[in-house]
Enzyme design. Structure first.
Site, PDB file in Angstrom:
ATOM      1  N   GLY A 175      44.974  29.962  64.948  1.00 59.02           N
ATOM      2  CA  GLY A 175      44.944  28.829  65.523  1.00 59.02           C
ATOM      3  C   GLY A 175      43.625  28.177  65.709  1.00 59.02           C
ATOM      4  O   GLY A 175      43.304  27.086  66.334  1.00 59.02           O
ATOM      5  N   CYS A 176      42.702  28.844  65.225  1.00 55.69           N
ATOM      6  CA  CYS A 176      41.217  28.610  65.341  1.00 55.69           C
ATOM      7  C   CYS A 176      40.745  28.083  63.792  1.00 55.69           C
ATOM      8  O   CYS A 176      41.405  28.663  62.867  1.00 55.69           O
ATOM      9  CB  CYS A 176      40.346  29.680  65.705  1.00 55.69           C
ATOM     10  SG  CYS A 176      40.477  30.361  67.298  1.00 55.69           S
ATOM     11  N   GLU A 177      39.984  26.887  63.550  1.00 50.02           N
ATOM     12  CA  GLU A 177      39.573  26.523  62.322  1.00 50.02           C
ATOM     13  C   GLU A 177      38.678  27.630  61.871  1.00 50.02           C
ATOM     14  O   GLU A 177      38.523  27.757  60.682  1.00 50.02           O
ATOM     15  CB  GLU A 177      39.017  25.281  62.584  1.00 50.02           C
ATOM     16  CG  GLU A 177      40.068  24.126  62.545  1.00 50.02           C
ATOM     17  CD  GLU A 177      39.175  22.491  62.474  1.00 50.02           C
ATOM     18  OE1 GLU A 177      38.009  22.862  62.137  1.00 50.02           O
ATOM     19  OE2 GLU A 177      39.926  21.540  62.828  1.00 50.02           O
ATOM     20  N   SER A 178      37.732  28.109  62.598  1.00 51.30           N
ATOM     21  CA  SER A 178      36.563  29.008  62.343  1.00 51.30           C
ATOM     22  C   SER A 178      37.521  30.611  62.278  1.00 51.30           C
ATOM     23  O   SER A 178      38.290  30.616  62.917  1.00 51.30           O
ATOM     24  CB  SER A 178      35.655  29.254  63.270  1.00 51.30           C
ATOM     25  OG  SER A 178      34.984  27.912  63.336  1.00 51.30           O
TER      26      SER A 178
END
Length: 134
Positions: free
Chosen positions: A50-53
């Protein structure tokens, strides 16, 4: 609820900053405080989705209190993780479930600078904490 020592330190440091540039520099410094995770801890099982990174989160419980370690490949996000971990250090599962992440980052003067993707990523970290502690 009183703040854990590290959270009080973060609060004191960030509330004395004037402007985003000072806060961004301070975030980078806080990110350097994160204890490194081993290669084994940087596993898919510890990855926060759920994190881009890329973000990894490890949780340990001692006497009913939680301790988290985390890291990211993104420098600014490491700083945000550091101030989040400062806030949740030593909380019980119940206290963690009641944490208002938006309020915490607002108190630090960081809420307005959180892009939607960073905000979503931090909420994903909080959801993962809830899964690990629930």
């Amino acid at each position: 609820m009183s703040l854990p020592n590290a959270a009080q330190e973060a609060f004191d440091a960030f509330t004395t900053c004037h402007g985003w540039e000072q806060r961004a520099r301070l975030l980078m410094q806080w990110g350097e405080r994160l204890a490194p995770l081993s290669d084994a801890e940087r596993s898919e099982a510890n990855r926060v989705h759920g994190c881009e990174s890329l973000v990894w989160l490890v949780a340990e419980q001692h006497e009913g209190r939680w301790r988290f370690r985390a890291t990211s490949d993104a420098r600014l996000l490491r700083g945000l993780l550091a101030v989040l971990l400062a806030r949740v250090e030593g909380l019980s599962s119940n206290e963690l479930a009641q944490l208002d992440l938006n309020d915490w980052f607002s108190q630090l003067g960081l809420q307005r600078q959180l892009s939607p993707s960073r905000s979503n990523g931090l909420h994903a970290v909080l959801r993962r904490m809830a899964e690990l502690t629930g």
